[in-house]
Design a protein around this motif. Structure first.
Motif, short mmCIF file in Angstrom:
data_model
loop_
_atom_site.label_atom_id
_atom_site.label_comp_id
_atom_site.label_asym_id
_atom_site.label_seq_id
_atom_site.Cartn_x
_atom_site.Cartn_y
_atom_site.Cartn_z
N GLN A 130 -41.32 -6.50 21.19
CA GLN A 130 -42.13 -5.32 20.84
C GLN A 130 -41.53 -4.07 21.46
O GLN A 130 -41.43 -3.03 20.81
CB GLN A 130 -43.58 -5.53 21.27
CG GLN A 130 -44.31 -6.54 20.40
CD GLN A 130 -45.63 -7.00 20.98
OE1 GLN A 130 -46.11 -6.50 21.99
NE2 GLN A 130 -46.23 -8.00 20.32
N VAL A 135 -42.23 -0.68 19.31
CA VAL A 135 -43.66 -0.72 19.03
C VAL A 135 -44.38 -0.50 20.36
O VAL A 135 -44.23 -1.30 21.27
CB VAL A 135 -44.08 -2.07 18.41
CG1 VAL A 135 -45.56 -2.08 18.09
CG2 VAL A 135 -43.27 -2.35 17.15
N THR A 137 -46.51 -0.84 23.18
CA THR A 137 -47.47 -1.85 23.62
C THR A 137 -48.60 -1.22 24.44
O THR A 137 -49.63 -1.86 24.64
CB THR A 137 -46.77 -2.95 24.45
OG1 THR A 137 -46.06 -2.34 25.53
CG2 THR A 137 -45.80 -3.73 23.58
N LYS A 140 -51.82 -1.27 22.69
CA LYS A 140 -52.47 -2.56 22.48
C LYS A 140 -53.80 -2.66 23.23
O LYS A 140 -54.76 -3.23 22.72
CB LYS A 140 -51.52 -3.68 22.93
CG LYS A 140 -52.02 -5.05 22.60
CD LYS A 140 -50.97 -6.10 22.93
CE LYS A 140 -51.45 -7.48 22.53
NZ LYS A 140 -50.42 -8.49 22.75
N TRP A 148 -54.40 -4.39 16.32
CA TRP A 148 -53.03 -4.52 16.82
C TRP A 148 -52.13 -5.17 15.77
O TRP A 148 -51.02 -4.71 15.51
CB TRP A 148 -53.00 -5.30 18.13
CG TRP A 148 -51.62 -5.53 18.65
CD1 TRP A 148 -50.97 -6.72 18.76
CD2 TRP A 148 -50.70 -4.54 19.13
NE1 TRP A 148 -49.71 -6.54 19.26
CE2 TRP A 148 -49.52 -5.21 19.50
CE3 TRP A 148 -50.76 -3.16 19.26
CZ2 TRP A 148 -48.41 -4.54 20.00
CZ3 TRP A 148 -49.64 -2.50 19.77
CH2 TRP A 148 -48.49 -3.18 20.14
N LYS A 149 -52.62 -6.25 15.14
CA LYS A 149 -51.82 -6.92 14.11
C LYS A 149 -51.57 -5.97 12.94
O LYS A 149 -50.47 -5.95 12.38
CB LYS A 149 -52.51 -8.20 13.62
CG LYS A 149 -52.54 -9.33 14.62
CD LYS A 149 -51.16 -9.79 15.03
CE LYS A 149 -50.54 -10.71 14.00
NZ LYS A 149 -49.22 -11.22 14.39
N HIS A 151 -51.40 -2.74 13.18
CA HIS A 151 -50.43 -1.77 13.71
C HIS A 151 -49.01 -2.32 13.58
O HIS A 151 -48.09 -1.61 13.16
CB HIS A 151 -50.79 -1.46 15.17
CG HIS A 151 -49.79 -0.62 15.88
ND1 HIS A 151 -49.61 0.72 15.62
CD2 HIS A 151 -48.92 -0.93 16.89
CE1 HIS A 151 -48.66 1.20 16.42
NE2 HIS A 151 -48.23 0.21 17.19
N LEU A 152 -48.83 -3.60 13.93
CA LEU A 152 -47.51 -4.24 13.81
C LEU A 152 -47.08 -4.32 12.34
O LEU A 152 -45.92 -4.08 12.01
CB LEU A 152 -47.52 -5.63 14.45
CG LEU A 152 -47.75 -5.67 15.96
CD1 LEU A 152 -47.83 -7.11 16.45
CD2 LEU A 152 -46.66 -4.90 16.70
N ASP A 171 -44.55 -9.91 12.37
CA ASP A 171 -43.95 -10.14 13.68
C ASP A 171 -42.49 -10.57 13.54
O ASP A 171 -41.61 -10.05 14.25
CB ASP A 171 -44.72 -11.20 14.47
CG ASP A 171 -46.06 -10.71 14.99
OD1 ASP A 171 -46.48 -9.60 14.64
OD2 ASP A 171 -46.69 -11.46 15.76
N LEU A 174 -40.31 -7.66 12.68
CA LEU A 174 -40.07 -6.78 13.82
C LEU A 174 -39.12 -7.42 14.84
O LEU A 174 -38.34 -6.72 15.49
CB LEU A 174 -41.39 -6.37 14.47
CG LEU A 174 -42.24 -5.41 13.63
CD1 LEU A 174 -43.61 -5.20 14.24
CD2 LEU A 174 -41.53 -4.08 13.41
#
Length: 191
Positions: A130, A135, A137, A140, A148-149, A151-152, A171, A174
């Motif tokens: 991350q 990204v 954190t 978070k 959060w998911k 956002h990812l 995920d 990323l």
């Protein structure tokens, strides 16, 4: 043959994915023209092996450099064990036992398939990929797990505009971005 390396990024979670792309200057600069494979984690061992074998030996992915896999690796935080945060506080994991079991089972299956195919592995923690993917954190703590998911997922959609980004593959995409463009290192051979 190209001198670029095939990068495989794997999120072994219960709803995880396997993604693959060549790490090349073209893919860094013009990602929309690059071929990216995304696939959910198969449930059966033979299907998992066949998927990875098919990716590695695909005619499009021919290179004189060996492929490398980046595999998300958790260290026990998922189990609800409290750990220190960067600001000195504590936080506890909130993952169900079923999710922990799926993650562990999938990780073991994936590692064995990678060993059988002689693919070097880089284990990366969520914090590592991350941060490498840029990204933030720090956000978070201010978000629910669903926020959060999402956002990812939004970050993956921004980086992979021509790819069908879902909550299941965000995920892994990323992790791929961090590996290809941010220079994550520390490859280890499991065999």
């Amino acid at each position: 043959m190209t001198k670029e390396r095939l990068i495989i990024a794997i999120d072994p979670g219960a709803n995880g994915s396997i993604v693959a792309e060549y790490a090349s200057s073209l893919c860094r600069e013009e990602r929309e023209s690059c071929r990216i494979i995304t696939h959910p984690i198969p449930e059966k061992l033979r299907d998992l092996y066949d998927l990875l074998d098919g990716i590695v030996f695909d005619d499009v992915f021919t290179s004189n450099l060996p492929p490398v896999a980046y595999l998300e690796h958790n260290t026990g935080f998922m189990a609800g064990i409290k750990r220190k945060t960067a600001d000195g506080g504590e936080e506890a994991g909130g993952v169900s036992p079923k999710a922990m079991y799926s993650f562990g089972r999938n990780t073991g299956h994936i590692e064995m398939a990678l060993v059988a195919l002689r693919i070097p592995v880089c284990r990366v923690t969520p914090i590592k990929w991350q941060n490498a993917a840029g990204v933030t954190t720090a956000k978070k703590k201010l978000m629910t797990p669903t926020q959060w998911k999402n956002h990812l997922k939004a970050a993956a959609q921004e980086r992979f505009p021509k790819t069908n980004v879902t909550l299941a593959n965000a995920d892994a995409l990323l992790i791929l971005d961090a590996a290809c463009n941010r220079g994550m290192k520390h490859v280890e051979n499991l065999f």
